[in-house]
Design a protein around this motif. Structure first.
Motif, mmCIF file in Angstrom:
data_model
loop_
_atom_site.group_PDB
_atom_site.id
_atom_site.type_symbol
_atom_site.label_atom_id
_atom_site.label_comp_id
_atom_site.label_asym_id
_atom_site.label_seq_id
_atom_site.Cartn_x
_atom_site.Cartn_y
_atom_site.Cartn_z
ATOM 1 N N THR A 1 56.366 -96.038 16.199
ATOM 2 C CA THR A 1 56.946 -97.066 15.297
ATOM 3 C C THR A 1 56.863 -98.503 15.481
ATOM 4 O OG1 THR A 1 58.863 -95.185 14.808
ATOM 5 C CG2 THR A 1 59.466 -97.500 14.309
ATOM 6 N N ALA A 2 57.091 -98.886 16.584
ATOM 7 C CA ALA A 2 56.717 -100.435 16.947
ATOM 8 C C ALA A 2 55.633 -100.764 16.780
ATOM 9 C CB ALA A 2 57.224 -100.655 18.464
ATOM 10 N N LEU A 3 54.504 -99.999 17.040
ATOM 11 C CA LEU A 3 52.986 -100.000 16.545
ATOM 12 C C LEU A 3 53.055 -100.345 14.853
ATOM 13 C CD1 LEU A 3 49.989 -100.444 17.291
ATOM 14 C CD2 LEU A 3 49.793 -98.112 17.204
ATOM 15 N N GLY A 4 53.482 -99.457 14.307
ATOM 16 C CA GLY A 4 53.544 -99.666 12.766
ATOM 17 C C GLY A 4 54.209 -101.022 12.336
ATOM 18 N N HIS A 5 55.129 -101.383 13.170
ATOM 19 C CA HIS A 5 55.820 -102.684 12.610
ATOM 20 C C HIS A 5 54.524 -103.921 12.793
ATOM 21 C CE1 HIS A 5 59.547 -101.143 11.771
ATOM 22 N NE2 HIS A 5 59.753 -100.823 13.136
ATOM 23 N N ALA A 6 53.900 -103.541 14.109
ATOM 24 C CA ALA A 6 52.997 -104.745 14.314
ATOM 25 C C ALA A 6 51.697 -104.673 13.453
ATOM 26 C CB ALA A 6 52.395 -104.357 15.843
ATOM 27 N N ILE A 7 51.322 -103.471 13.129
ATOM 28 C CA ILE A 7 50.317 -103.311 12.014
ATOM 29 C C ILE A 7 50.543 -103.905 10.709
ATOM 30 C CG2 ILE A 7 48.984 -101.477 10.526
ATOM 31 C CD1 ILE A 7 48.911 -99.845 13.022
ATOM 32 N N ALA A 8 51.890 -103.560 10.193
ATOM 33 C CA ALA A 8 52.296 -104.363 9.112
ATOM 34 C C ALA A 8 52.499 -105.983 9.142
ATOM 35 C CB ALA A 8 53.767 -103.706 8.682
ATOM 36 N N ASP A 9 52.734 -106.412 10.319
ATOM 37 C CA ASP A 9 52.821 -107.876 10.438
ATOM 38 C C ASP A 9 51.434 -108.328 10.252
ATOM 39 O OD1 ASP A 9 55.257 -107.624 10.517
ATOM 40 O OD2 ASP A 9 55.468 -107.656 12.752
ATOM 41 N N HIS A 10 50.499 -107.617 10.649
ATOM 42 C CA HIS A 10 48.986 -107.981 10.746
ATOM 43 C C HIS A 10 48.514 -108.110 9.471
ATOM 44 C CE1 HIS A 10 44.882 -108.514 11.956
ATOM 45 N NE2 HIS A 10 44.556 -107.275 11.351
ATOM 46 N N LEU A 11 48.821 -106.610 8.653
ATOM 47 C CA LEU A 11 48.188 -106.581 7.292
ATOM 48 C C LEU A 11 48.767 -107.311 6.165
ATOM 49 C CD1 LEU A 11 47.425 -102.737 7.517
ATOM 50 C CD2 LEU A 11 45.789 -104.791 7.693
ATOM 51 N N ASN A 12 50.106 -107.607 6.412
ATOM 52 C CA ASN A 12 51.001 -108.493 5.543
ATOM 53 C C ASN A 12 51.728 -109.623 6.218
ATOM 54 O OD1 ASN A 12 52.191 -108.849 3.052
ATOM 55 N ND2 ASN A 12 53.840 -107.464 3.617
ATOM 56 N N PRO A 13 51.013 -110.384 6.579
ATOM 57 C CA PRO A 13 51.670 -111.486 7.561
ATOM 58 C C PRO A 13 52.813 -112.240 6.665
ATOM 59 C CG PRO A 13 49.447 -112.166 7.095
ATOM 60 C CD PRO A 13 49.794 -110.923 6.634
ATOM 61 N N ASP A 14 52.601 -112.478 5.572
ATOM 62 C CA ASP A 14 53.596 -113.152 4.725
ATOM 63 C C ASP A 14 54.827 -112.324 4.229
ATOM 64 O OD1 ASP A 14 51.708 -115.340 4.943
ATOM 65 O OD2 ASP A 14 50.793 -114.810 3.134
ATOM 66 N N GLY A 15 54.663 -110.957 4.548
ATOM 67 C CA GLY A 15 55.882 -110.338 4.275
ATOM 68 C C GLY A 15 56.012 -110.352 2.740
ATOM 69 N N ASN A 16 55.036 -110.496 1.933
ATOM 70 C CA ASN A 16 55.223 -110.525 0.384
ATOM 71 C C ASN A 16 55.144 -109.100 -0.156
ATOM 72 O OD1 ASN A 16 55.418 -113.077 0.282
ATOM 73 N ND2 ASN A 16 53.087 -113.708 0.101
ATOM 74 N N PHE A 17 56.119 -108.531 -0.972
ATOM 75 C CA PHE A 17 55.945 -107.239 -1.594
ATOM 76 C C PHE A 17 56.427 -107.695 -2.975
ATOM 77 C CE2 PHE A 17 57.179 -106.711 2.682
ATOM 78 C CZ PHE A 17 56.569 -105.438 3.119
ATOM 79 N N THR A 18 55.698 -106.714 -3.865
ATOM 80 C CA THR A 18 55.919 -106.571 -5.016
ATOM 81 C C THR A 18 57.168 -105.850 -5.457
ATOM 82 O OG1 THR A 18 54.673 -104.644 -5.509
ATOM 83 C CG2 THR A 18 53.365 -106.425 -5.713
ATOM 84 N N ASP A 19 57.697 -106.011 -6.798
ATOM 85 C CA ASP A 19 59.011 -105.426 -7.357
ATOM 86 C C ASP A 19 58.794 -103.940 -6.936
ATOM 87 O OD1 ASP A 19 60.010 -107.605 -7.885
ATOM 88 O OD2 ASP A 19 59.675 -107.348 -10.027
ATOM 89 N N GLU A 20 57.395 -103.279 -7.342
ATOM 90 C CA GLU A 20 57.287 -101.900 -7.155
ATOM 91 C C GLU A 20 57.224 -101.437 -5.610
ATOM 92 O OE1 GLU A 20 53.448 -98.715 -7.820
ATOM 93 O OE2 GLU A 20 53.232 -100.770 -8.845
ATOM 94 N N ASP A 21 56.655 -102.372 -4.654
ATOM 95 C CA ASP A 21 56.774 -101.890 -3.216
ATOM 96 C C ASP A 21 58.344 -102.173 -2.839
ATOM 97 O OD1 ASP A 21 53.959 -102.052 -2.861
ATOM 98 O OD2 ASP A 21 53.966 -104.319 -2.699
ATOM 99 N N ARG A 22 58.996 -102.966 -3.292
ATOM 100 C CA ARG A 22 60.281 -102.977 -2.980
ATOM 101 C C ARG A 22 61.134 -101.898 -3.278
ATOM 102 N NH1 ARG A 22 59.727 -108.830 -3.172
ATOM 103 N NH2 ARG A 22 59.917 -108.800 -5.309
#
Length: 218
Positions: free
Chosen positions: A190-211
């Protein structure tokens, strides 16, 4: 019909489907018999080092068994592949039948169908089977390397990635998550998943569909 080593004798050959059912039932009986012997085994004198070895073997067998269960759930959800048991009423809902026979909640039945849909190949009415959505996870489940807690951590980490992540990056993320799931507990994954998400999406931008999709994740 009498069987030798789980196979019908030459003068009593069954139709393929009946032979497959008989062979599977014979193997399940062998497992039941082995488990009965294990339950009667004396573990009071074996020592803790050996008990840890046994615990590891049992955990792997439990995971393999769950993987086989997902295989069966996946095949149940696939297009029909032949005539069913005539004793089964035509209007029987398979979810209700599984709930009754397995004595698990309907929510758990649905959860297993969802997991099976993602880690099992899917039969097609024409052409070869479609590969699983998560091939690395599928292989690890089949081998007994990861359990349900790992599957949940891996799938949640992948589902929380935004749609803009390239397929190659998503595949690499799955490989990384499954590799560590084979060596670490689900909390680490789970912690690794958060790190991967931060690496692949560093700006934390999500579309309305993503949200919307993230709000619906359970």
């Amino acid at each position: 019909v009498r069987y030798v080593g789980g196979v019908p004798e030459p003068d009593q050959v069954l139709p393929p489907a009946a032979a497959a059912r008989a062979a599977i039932r014979a193997d399940l009986t062998l497992i039941d018999d082995a488990q009965a012997r294990l339950r009667c085994a004396d573990t009071d004198i074996v020592g803790n080092a050996f008990r840890v070895e046994v615990a590891e073997r049992l955990e792997t067998q439990h995971r393999i068994n769950r993987g086989l269960s997902y295989r069966i759930f996946g095949e149940i959800a696939d297009p029909a592949d032949g005539p069913d048991d005539p004793r089964l009423p035509a209007d029987t809902k398979i979810t209700n039948l599984l709930w009754s026979r397995l004595r698990i909640t309907r929510g758990e039945v649905r959860r297993r169908f969802r997991i099976a849909a993602r880690i099992r190949p899917r039969r097609n009415l024409t052409g070869p089977p479609a590969p699983p959505e998560l091939p690395e996870t599928a292989a690890a489940v089949e081998d007994g390397r990861i359990g349900d807690d790992h599957i949940k951590a891996v799938t949640k980490a992948l589902d929380e990635l935004p749609a803009k992540v390239a397929p190659a990056d998503r595949e690499a993320a799955e490989r990384t998550l499954v590799r560590h799931a084979s060596e670490q507990d689900a909390g680490f994954v789970t912690a690794l998943g958060h790190a991967i998400a931060d690496h692949l999406n560093p700006d934390g931008n999500f579309t309305d569909e993503d949200r919307a999709r993230r709000r619906n994740l359970v």
